[in-house]
Write a protein that holds these residues in place. Structure first.
Motif, short mmCIF file in Angstrom:
data_model
loop_
_atom_site.label_atom_id
_atom_site.label_comp_id
_atom_site.label_asym_id
_atom_site.label_seq_id
_atom_site.Cartn_x
_atom_site.Cartn_y
_atom_site.Cartn_z
N TRP A 36 0.82 -1.20 0.00
CA TRP A 36 0.00 0.00 0.00
C TRP A 36 0.87 1.26 0.00
CZ3 TRP A 36 -5.18 -0.61 -0.47
CH2 TRP A 36 -5.69 -1.88 -0.21
N PHE A 37 0.42 2.21 -0.79
CA PHE A 37 1.01 3.53 -0.83
C PHE A 37 -0.11 4.54 -0.64
CE2 PHE A 37 5.38 2.84 -2.38
CZ PHE A 37 5.31 1.47 -2.59
N ARG A 38 0.24 5.76 -0.30
CA ARG A 38 -0.78 6.78 -0.14
C ARG A 38 -0.27 8.13 -0.61
NH1 ARG A 38 -0.99 7.23 6.52
NH2 ARG A 38 1.02 8.30 6.78
N GLN A 39 -1.22 8.98 -0.99
CA GLN A 39 -0.87 10.32 -1.42
C GLN A 39 -1.88 11.30 -0.85
OE1 GLN A 39 -0.35 10.90 -5.65
NE2 GLN A 39 0.91 12.70 -5.29
N ALA A 40 -1.38 12.20 -0.02
CA ALA A 40 -2.22 13.24 0.56
C ALA A 40 -2.19 14.47 -0.35
CB ALA A 40 -1.70 13.60 1.96
N ARG A 45 3.58 10.90 -3.16
CA ARG A 45 3.15 9.58 -2.75
C ARG A 45 4.20 8.95 -1.83
NH1 ARG A 45 2.01 6.08 -7.73
NH2 ARG A 45 4.28 5.98 -7.78
N GLU A 46 3.73 8.25 -0.81
CA GLU A 46 4.65 7.62 0.14
C GLU A 46 4.25 6.17 0.38
OE1 GLU A 46 4.61 9.11 4.10
OE2 GLU A 46 2.42 9.20 4.23
N GLY A 47 5.23 5.37 0.70
CA GLY A 47 4.97 3.98 1.00
C GLY A 47 4.36 3.84 2.38
N VAL A 48 3.46 2.90 2.52
CA VAL A 48 2.81 2.63 3.80
C VAL A 48 3.27 1.28 4.34
CG1 VAL A 48 0.61 2.27 4.97
CG2 VAL A 48 0.81 4.02 3.18
N ALA A 49 3.08 0.22 3.56
CA ALA A 49 3.46 -1.12 3.99
C ALA A 49 3.46 -2.05 2.79
CB ALA A 49 2.49 -1.64 5.05
N VAL A 50 4.35 -3.03 2.82
CA VAL A 50 4.38 -4.04 1.77
C VAL A 50 4.68 -5.40 2.39
CG1 VAL A 50 5.13 -2.45 -0.05
CG2 VAL A 50 6.84 -3.77 1.25
N LYS A 51 4.39 -6.45 1.65
CA LYS A 51 4.77 -7.79 2.07
C LYS A 51 4.97 -8.67 0.84
CE LYS A 51 2.01 -10.58 4.12
NZ LYS A 51 2.31 -11.81 3.37
N HIS A 56 5.96 -14.22 5.33
CA HIS A 56 5.65 -13.45 6.54
C HIS A 56 6.34 -12.09 6.59
CE1 HIS A 56 3.50 -16.78 8.27
NE2 HIS A 56 4.51 -17.57 8.06
N ARG A 57 7.36 -11.91 5.77
CA ARG A 57 8.15 -10.69 5.88
C ARG A 57 7.31 -9.49 5.47
NH1 ARG A 57 10.85 -7.21 7.66
NH2 ARG A 57 13.06 -6.78 7.32
N THR A 58 7.29 -8.48 6.35
CA THR A 58 6.54 -7.26 6.08
C THR A 58 7.43 -6.05 6.33
OG1 THR A 58 5.69 -7.23 8.34
CG2 THR A 58 4.32 -8.30 6.68
N TYR A 59 7.08 -4.97 5.69
CA TYR A 59 7.77 -3.70 5.89
C TYR A 59 6.73 -2.62 6.11
CZ TYR A 59 11.82 -5.98 3.65
OH TYR A 59 12.86 -6.83 3.32
N TYR A 60 7.03 -1.71 7.02
CA TYR A 60 6.12 -0.61 7.31
C TYR A 60 6.89 0.71 7.32
CZ TYR A 60 2.79 -4.11 9.00
OH TYR A 60 1.93 -5.18 9.10
N SER A 61 6.21 1.78 6.97
CA SER A 61 6.80 3.09 7.17
C SER A 61 6.74 3.42 8.66
CB SER A 61 6.02 4.15 6.37
OG SER A 61 4.74 4.34 6.91
N ASP A 62 7.65 4.26 9.11
CA ASP A 62 7.70 4.62 10.52
C ASP A 62 6.41 5.29 10.98
OD1 ASP A 62 11.24 5.52 10.52
OD2 ASP A 62 10.23 3.58 10.77
N SER A 63 5.76 6.01 10.08
CA SER A 63 4.57 6.77 10.47
C SER A 63 3.36 5.88 10.79
CB SER A 63 4.20 7.75 9.36
OG SER A 63 3.89 7.06 8.16
N VAL A 64 3.37 4.63 10.34
CA VAL A 64 2.22 3.75 10.58
C VAL A 64 2.57 2.52 11.41
CG1 VAL A 64 1.22 4.49 8.39
CG2 VAL A 64 2.44 2.30 8.51
N GLU A 87 -5.19 8.75 12.55
CA GLU A 87 -4.88 10.16 12.82
C GLU A 87 -5.29 11.00 11.61
OE1 GLU A 87 -0.70 9.99 13.33
OE2 GLU A 87 -0.79 8.89 15.25
N PRO A 88 -5.60 12.27 11.80
CA PRO A 88 -5.94 13.12 10.65
C PRO A 88 -4.85 13.11 9.58
CG PRO A 88 -6.54 14.22 12.68
CD PRO A 88 -5.79 12.97 13.08
N GLU A 89 -3.60 12.91 10.01
CA GLU A 89 -2.49 12.87 9.05
C GLU A 89 -2.53 11.64 8.15
OE1 GLU A 89 -1.84 15.58 12.17
OE2 GLU A 89 -2.16 13.41 12.34
N ASP A 90 -3.37 10.68 8.46
CA ASP A 90 -3.53 9.50 7.62
C ASP A 90 -4.47 9.75 6.44
OD1 ASP A 90 -3.59 7.57 10.64
OD2 ASP A 90 -1.91 7.80 9.24
N THR A 91 -5.10 10.92 6.41
CA THR A 91 -6.00 11.26 5.32
C THR A 91 -5.23 11.31 4.00
OG1 THR A 91 -7.51 12.52 6.73
CG2 THR A 91 -7.50 13.05 4.37
N ALA A 92 -5.69 10.51 3.03
CA ALA A 92 -5.00 10.41 1.75
C ALA A 92 -5.79 9.46 0.83
CB ALA A 92 -3.59 9.85 1.92
#
Length: 125
Positions: A36-40, A45-51, A56-64, A87-92
């Motif tokens: 998942w990626f998101r763009q506010a 656009r920024e990365g959110v999480a991938v797998k 089982h290996r997953t990666y997350y951005s620090d913000s989430v 959080e309101p900052e998750d709006t995208a």
């Protein structure tokens, strides 16, 4: 051909939860890095999480990290993003993405061949 179809966006209050879904169709061989990626508005656009699909290996951005969970349902060919403590900052607009092969450590910088149409997530304070 490979298609990604997202669903599950919507509105939530701060502290609430939403779950996004992404169905992968057009491929019977699941060897993908998916996520998942998101763009506010007004932001890149920024990365959110991938797998890695099926692993089982997953990666997350620090913000989430600690608030969002990426998972999959193999039988349905569906990827999920469970979002809690929003959080309101998750709006995208949230986009599902996929690419052949494994997710690299710099997953947020790689290019992805397949993208969904995007789904809006709005978090109010």
């Amino acid at each position: 051909r490979v298609r990604l179809v997202e669903s599950g966006g919507g509105s939530a209050q701060a502290g609430g939860s939403l779950t996004l879904s992404c169905e992968l169709t057009g491929s019977a061989y699941y060897s993908y890095c998916m996520g998942w990626f998101r763009q506010a508005p007004g932001k890149e656009r920024e990365g959110v999480a991938v797998k890695n699909w099926g692993a089982h290996r997953t990666y997350y951005s620090d913000s989430v990290k600690g608030r969002f969970t990426i998972s999959q349902e193999n039988t349905k060919g569906t990827l999920y993003l469970q979002m809690t403590n929003l959080e309101p900052e998750d709006t995208a607009i949230y986009y599902c993405a996929a690419d052949e092969g494994f997710c690299p450590p710099a997953w947020y910088r790689k290019s992805y061949n397949y993208w969904g149409q995007g789904t809006q997530v709005t978090v109010s304070s």
